[in-house]
Design an enzyme around this catalytic site. Structure first.
Site, PDB file in Angstrom:
ATOM      1  N   CYS A 114      -7.006  46.683   1.153  1.00 10.73           N
ATOM      2  CA  CYS A 114      -7.477  45.360   1.576  1.00 10.73           C
ATOM      3  C   CYS A 114      -8.504  45.423   2.710  1.00 10.73           C
ATOM      4  O   CYS A 114      -9.192  44.437   2.979  1.00 10.73           O
ATOM      5  CB  CYS A 114      -6.300  44.489   2.003  1.00 10.73           C
ATOM      6  SG  CYS A 114      -5.101  44.245   0.695  1.00 10.73           S
ATOM      7  N   HIS A 249      -8.785  38.574   6.706  1.00 11.00           N
ATOM      8  CA  HIS A 249      -8.226  38.934   5.395  1.00 11.00           C
ATOM      9  C   HIS A 249      -7.231  37.853   4.984  1.00 11.00           C
ATOM     10  O   HIS A 249      -6.454  37.359   5.804  1.00 11.00           O
ATOM     11  CB  HIS A 249      -7.538  40.299   5.495  1.00 11.00           C
ATOM     12  CG  HIS A 249      -6.813  40.687   4.246  1.00 11.00           C
ATOM     13  ND1 HIS A 249      -7.365  40.535   3.001  1.00 11.00           N
ATOM     14  CD2 HIS A 249      -5.580  41.219   4.042  1.00 11.00           C
ATOM     15  CE1 HIS A 249      -6.504  40.951   2.081  1.00 11.00           C
ATOM     16  NE2 HIS A 249      -5.410  41.370   2.690  1.00 11.00           N
ATOM     17  N   ASN A 279      -4.259  36.616  -2.379  1.00  8.73           N
ATOM     18  CA  ASN A 279      -4.753  37.851  -1.749  1.00  8.73           C
ATOM     19  C   ASN A 279      -5.562  38.635  -2.779  1.00  8.73           C
ATOM     20  O   ASN A 279      -5.000  39.133  -3.755  1.00  8.73           O
ATOM     21  CB  ASN A 279      -3.551  38.668  -1.257  1.00  8.73           C
ATOM     22  CG  ASN A 279      -3.960  39.941  -0.533  1.00  8.73           C
ATOM     23  OD1 ASN A 279      -5.110  40.366  -0.591  1.00  8.73           O
ATOM     24  ND2 ASN A 279      -2.998  40.556   0.143  1.00  8.73           N
TER      25      ASN A 279
HETATM   26  O1  UT7 Z   1      -2.874  42.557   1.906  1.00  8.20           O
HETATM   27  C1  UT7 Z   1      -2.194  43.516   2.633  1.00  8.20           C
HETATM   28  C2  UT7 Z   1      -1.385  42.910   3.674  1.00  8.20           C
HETATM   29  N1  UT7 Z   1      -0.274  42.199   3.116  1.00  8.20           N
HETATM   30  C3  UT7 Z   1       0.373  41.352   3.873  1.00  8.20           C
HETATM   31  O2  UT7 Z   1      -0.033  41.143   4.980  1.00  8.20           O
HETATM   32  C4  UT7 Z   1       1.625  40.708   3.365  1.00  8.20           C
HETATM   33  C5  UT7 Z   1       2.652  40.676   4.455  1.00  8.20           C
HETATM   34  N2  UT7 Z   1       3.949  40.147   4.099  1.00  8.20           N
HETATM   35  C6  UT7 Z   1       4.146  38.832   3.770  1.00  8.20           C
HETATM   36  O3  UT7 Z   1       3.223  38.082   3.666  1.00  8.20           O
HETATM   37  C7  UT7 Z   1       5.565  38.337   3.609  1.00  8.20           C
HETATM   38  O4  UT7 Z   1       6.473  39.323   4.078  1.00  8.20           O
HETATM   39  C8  UT7 Z   1       5.939  37.977   2.150  1.00  8.20           C
HETATM   40  C9  UT7 Z   1       5.204  36.709   1.745  1.00  8.20           C
HETATM   41  C10 UT7 Z   1       5.578  39.116   1.230  1.00  8.20           C
HETATM   42  C11 UT7 Z   1       7.445  37.705   2.037  1.00  8.20           C
HETATM   43  O5  UT7 Z   1       7.828  36.708   2.952  1.00  8.20           O
HETATM   44  P1  UT7 Z   1       9.183  36.882   3.808  1.00  8.20           P
HETATM   45  O6  UT7 Z   1       9.318  35.681   4.623  1.00  8.20           O
HETATM   46  O7  UT7 Z   1       9.041  38.206   4.522  1.00  8.20           O
HETATM   47  O8  UT7 Z   1      10.300  36.880   2.688  1.00  8.20           O
HETATM   48  P2  UT7 Z   1      11.332  38.040   2.272  1.00  8.20           P
HETATM   49  O9  UT7 Z   1      10.634  39.131   1.560  1.00  8.20           O
HETATM   50  O10 UT7 Z   1      12.146  38.429   3.447  1.00  8.20           O
HETATM   51  O11 UT7 Z   1      12.240  37.249   1.269  1.00  8.20           O
HETATM   52  C12 UT7 Z   1      13.040  36.146   1.717  1.00  8.20           C
HETATM   53  C13 UT7 Z   1      13.834  35.625   0.555  1.00  8.20           C
HETATM   54  C14 UT7 Z   1      14.652  36.703  -0.153  1.00  8.20           C
HETATM   55  O12 UT7 Z   1      15.865  36.116  -0.569  1.00  8.20           O
HETATM   56  P3  UT7 Z   1      17.206  36.346   0.269  1.00  8.20           P
HETATM   57  O13 UT7 Z   1      17.407  37.837   0.301  1.00  8.20           O
HETATM   58  O14 UT7 Z   1      16.930  35.779   1.637  1.00  8.20           O
HETATM   59  O15 UT7 Z   1      18.233  35.591  -0.517  1.00  8.20           O
HETATM   60  C15 UT7 Z   1      13.816  37.035  -1.363  1.00  8.20           C
HETATM   61  O16 UT7 Z   1      14.604  37.526  -2.432  1.00  8.20           O
HETATM   62  O17 UT7 Z   1      12.950  35.086  -0.441  1.00  8.20           O
HETATM   63  C16 UT7 Z   1      13.224  35.701  -1.696  1.00  8.20           C
HETATM   64  N3  UT7 Z   1      11.955  35.806  -2.425  1.00  8.20           N
HETATM   65  C17 UT7 Z   1      11.509  34.855  -3.245  1.00  8.20           C
HETATM   66  N4  UT7 Z   1      12.024  33.663  -3.628  1.00  8.20           N
HETATM   67  C18 UT7 Z   1      11.313  32.927  -4.476  1.00  8.20           C
HETATM   68  C19 UT7 Z   1      11.066  36.807  -2.385  1.00  8.20           C
HETATM   69  N5  UT7 Z   1      10.016  36.526  -3.169  1.00  8.20           N
HETATM   70  C20 UT7 Z   1      10.273  35.319  -3.726  1.00  8.20           C
HETATM   71  C21 UT7 Z   1       9.566  34.482  -4.615  1.00  8.20           C
HETATM   72  N6  UT7 Z   1      10.118  33.301  -4.955  1.00  8.20           N
HETATM   73  N7  UT7 Z   1       8.351  34.839  -5.116  1.00  8.20           N
END
Ligand code: UT7
Length: 322
Positions: A114, A249, A279
């Site tokens: 990225c 980004h 993204n």
């Molecule tokens: O381009 C390179 C750089 N990339 C980035 O900068 C991305 C950085 N990371 C992020 O943007 C975020 O960490 C994400 C958007 C990827 C994820 O957000 P989060 O707030 O960190 O969520 P999480 O991964 O901790 O997931 C929270 C909950 C989980 O459920 P439980 O375990 O709390 O019950 C996941 O299973 O959300 C669930 N979950 C979803 N639910 C519905 C994860 N993905 C999804 C989804 N739809 N697509």
């Protein structure tokens, strides 16, 4: 005094097919509400089979040359930042060269995920400053839809396809304050396993899918990008108040908001396209730059700070007087 690298033209290409969160939710265990709240993404563009990295890079390059009033004969270097090339070789860049009818200079691809476009700007700027090139296309072109793991809802909802390009022209040097003022690049290979593709053409039977430990990447992104922005400001003896536009980004609206807050920059001076493009990796910064350039928000003379971070980890900034 070495010549400045002037951003003479900006171009973009987005695939025709737009996929909303609701459409994704028909095949992926997710909801529009989750994607909007956690990322700010509302839709993304997905490439049709003919919309490959070469195709989209070429279209965005044509648009950048047209915007600059330049011809293919003015191009003596092409750098394409991509993690999703059509072929391992020849490079996307030389396919673009042939498609444009350009015949001079060099062409190569650059792998910095990225951060690839910011890396590409830095390399092109050095080549212009040292006199090796006078007209360089720097392109980010990505088809992440081809490397997403559709069984991983934590990543497959985050990405989109597209391409953005700038045409850099060697400027006069003295007498003009336009052009790239600084670039700063960083890498921390010890963090290679928090965001990666688990295969490649060099690995038997492993075409590769994107894997991300989102929370960790999020944490590093906010810290490293804030440091990169401060580094660029300090190197140019500026404060955030001097910046007309931040073009970050486009990975997650929450990361972008956190950056704006850390800088004390009002959100109306930050270019945001993650809602419409999601993204697009190396294409995200030039697509966002093009968006604000095309609609007249960013104008000639504006001071614009670009920053990006991606798998590697790799990150960096570029400060540009438009
Ligand atoms: O381009 C390179 C750089 N990339 C980035 O900068 C991305 C950085 N990371 C992020 O943007 C975020 O960490 C994400 C958007 C990827 C994820 O957000 P989060 O707030 O960190 O969520 P999480 O991964 O901790 O997931 C929270 C909950 C989980 O459920 P439980 O375990 O709390 O019950 C996941 O299973 O959300 C669930 N979950 C979803 N639910 C519905 C994860 N993905 C999804 C989804 N739809 N697509």
């Amino acid at each position: 005094m070495p010549p400045r690298s002037i951003l003479a033209g900006i171009g973009a290409y987005l695939p025709q097919r737009i996929v909303s969160n609701d459409e994704l939710a028909r095949t992926v265990d997710t909801t529009d509400a989750w994607i909007r709240e956690r990322t700010g993404i509302q839709q993304r563009h997905f490439a049709a089979p003919h919309e490959t990295a070469v195709f989209m890079a070429t279209e965005s390059a044509r648009a950048a040359l047209a915007d600059a009033g330049a011809q293919a004969s003015d191009v003596d270097g092409i750098i394409v930042a991509t993690s999703t090339p059509d072929q391992a070789f020849p490079a996307t860049a030389v396919r673009v060269q042939a498609a444009l009818g350009a015949t001079k200079g060099f062409g190569f691809d650059l792998a910095a995920a990225c951060a690839g476009f910011v890396y590409g700007l830095s390399v092109a700027d050095c080549m212009i400053k040292c006199g090796q090139a006078k007209g360089v296309l720097v392109i980010g072109s990505e088809v992440y839809s081809r490397i997403l793991n559709w069984a991983d809802r934590g990543t497959c909802v985050l990405f989109g396809d597209g391409a953005g390009a700038v045409f850099l022209r060697a400027g006069e040097g003295a007498g003009s304050d336009r052009g790239i003022l600084s670039t700063h690049l960083h890498a921390q290979g010890t963090l290679g396993d928090i965001l990666y593709v688990d295969g490649a053409v060099g690995q038997p039977d492993k075409p590769g899918h994107l894997v991300m430990h989102g929370k960790e990447v999020f944490r590093h992104a906010v810290t490293r990008l804030a440091e990169a922005v401060q580094e660029a400001l300090a190197a140019n003896h500026l404060t955030a108040a001097d910046i007309d536009w931040l073009v970050p980004h486009q990975a997650n609206r929450r990361i972008i908001d956190a950056m704006g807050r850390k800088l004390g920059l009002p959100i109306d001076r930050v270019v945001i396209t993650v809602d419409r493009h999601a993204n697009t990796s190396a294409a995200s910064v030039p697509l966002a730059l093009h968006d604000a350039w095309k609609d007249g928000r960013i104008k000639r003379g504006d001071l614009v700070l670009l920053e990006a971070l991606g798998g590697g980890l790799v990150w960096g900034s570029a400060l540009v007087r438009m």
